[in-house]
Each structure stands twice: as structure tokens, then as C-alpha cells.
Design an enzyme around this catalytic site. Sequence first.
Site, short mmCIF file in Angstrom:
data_model
loop_
_atom_site.label_atom_id
_atom_site.label_comp_id
_atom_site.label_asym_id
_atom_site.label_seq_id
_atom_site.Cartn_x
_atom_site.Cartn_y
_atom_site.Cartn_z
N HIS A 95 0.86 -1.19 0.00
CA HIS A 95 0.00 0.00 0.00
C HIS A 95 0.89 1.24 0.00
CE1 HIS A 95 -2.88 3.03 1.33
NE2 HIS A 95 -3.80 2.22 0.83
N GLU A 167 -3.87 2.30 -7.39
CA GLU A 167 -4.23 3.41 -6.50
C GLU A 167 -3.27 4.57 -6.75
OE1 GLU A 167 -6.56 2.11 -2.78
OE2 GLU A 167 -4.45 1.86 -2.30
P1 13P Z 1 -9.40 6.52 0.20
O1 13P Z 1 -10.60 5.84 -0.39
O2 13P Z 1 -9.64 7.07 1.59
O3 13P Z 1 -8.83 7.55 -0.74
O4 13P Z 1 -8.28 5.41 0.37
C1 13P Z 1 -7.91 4.64 -0.70
C2 13P Z 1 -6.98 3.63 -0.20
O5 13P Z 1 -5.84 3.93 0.12
C3 13P Z 1 -7.47 2.26 -0.04
O6 13P Z 1 -6.43 1.37 0.16
#
Ligand code: 13P
Length: 262
Positions: A95, A167
Amino acid sequence: MKQRTLIVGNWKMHLNVQQSSLLVSRLHEHIAMHRDIEVVLAPSLLSLQPISLEIDRRKFRLSAQDAFDADEGPQTGEVSFAMLEGLVHYSIIGHSARRIYFGETLQQVRDKMQACVRNKITPILCIGETKQERLAGETRRVLHDQLTTALTHLTAAEVADLVIAYEPVWAISTFQGEKSRPSDMQQAFVYIRDQVEALYGAKAAQAVRVLYGGSVDAHDAALYLELEDCDGVLVGAASLNYKQFSEIVNQAHVLNIKRKND
Ligand code: 13P
């Protein structure tokens, strides 16, 4: 869409055991069982064990947020994937919060991927570029480096079973939290699948599940989910709110019905 849509809630470092338990019971009340949707909860490490006793496993699966790559040893304060075997179905790995706050390197992510698979846990590998990298036109290079290193020691069958979450760091609520344009994300999904295909063949590229994550909420989840190469969403902040999260699950189901009837 080849498989069930995956909706993952990453609770990050929020909610103690009692609060987690309360959220789980609310989710139980508000989320119906759908055969076309897989709902995964990623609470803190501390809450995993109690929650595992509270959930209906036909409705929810559990994910860790991270673990250590050695199976056992002197690493005081760490928990290994070996210890999580049987407790969780998935683990988030790499992550951006781990990479940024804890300086996790490409090689550490690679070793965690291997440890995760070795212990029969399916990785949810997170990849994504920062705002600076995006502005410098380096998105593809970053995705390529993160992906190829992370997959180094895996077989094609292991890659086929894996989940990759795109992400973009700049779109995550706790970093810049800019809203991405859903239609712009499709090219990243295609690029990710192309990379998997180049390394592991068409079968693995087709089977691998690719998710989107970054400020997804009940207002825009469907816009990502309807993208051709999007197999689900990884939700942070909105997953702490049972109404929002249940609504996202519901929208995914409605979308699948619509797709089937089209
Ligand atoms: P948010 O939805 O709070 O932007 O977070 C995304 C995330 O990092 C999920 O792993």
C-alpha cells in the site's frame, strides 16, 4: 467481467476492536448476500481475530493490511503471513502508505508477495504513481517497476489468482485526495493487464483481478466499476461509513444485473 466484482474496505489505522465490531454488525444488517459480489474487509490486525468469529463467511471475507515477509524470527513487534494463514483470505501488500510512511522498497514488496503466496493468502498488490511522477510523465515506468519487481518470484498460476489495485497516490484521500476522472483510469488498467500478459501470458492477464482505489465513494463507485477492465474497488475513507460502503456494494450488484440484461 469474468469473475465476481470485488469490493474491498481498507479501514487503515482506524477503529478499535469494539468500533470494528459495531461496524461489522451494521454491515451485516445493510449488505445483502450477492453471488456476483465478493465483499472483503481489511480491519486493523488487532481486530481480525474477533471479527473472524463475528462474520458470516459467506458474506464477508477478511484481509490483512500488511504482514512481515519472514515466517518467524526475532522481528519484535511484527506479525508474519504464516501467522495469518487460515485467518484471512487476502492481504493488502505494498500500500502507498507503507511505501511512503515506512519506506517500503520494491524488494520488500517483492518478498512480501512471495511470503503471502507461500502461506496460501491471496495478495492485493497496490501500485500507483505520486503526483510528481504523474506530472513528470513517469506513470507507466512507475507501474512497470512496481509490478515487475513485485511479481518476480511468482508463477503464472499464482499471478492469475492475484488482485492488483491501481491506486494513484494523488487520488488517495489521505494524500492529495484529488478526484481522478474515472474514464482516465481505463488506460492504466489496460497497461497493467498488458504488463501481466507480457510476463505471464494471456491467460494470467485475463484472470488477474484489477481494482481501482482512490477516494472512491457511493457517488462515483459505479463510474469506476463500469470501466471495461475494472474488476472492483478498494475503498478507504468511505468504507468506515456503513451507509456509503453498503451503497457501493449495492451499486456494484445493480450494475452487474444491468450488464447481464444488456
Ligand atoms: P481513500 O478511499 O480514503 O482515498 O483510500 C484509498 C486507499 O488507500 C485504499 O487502500
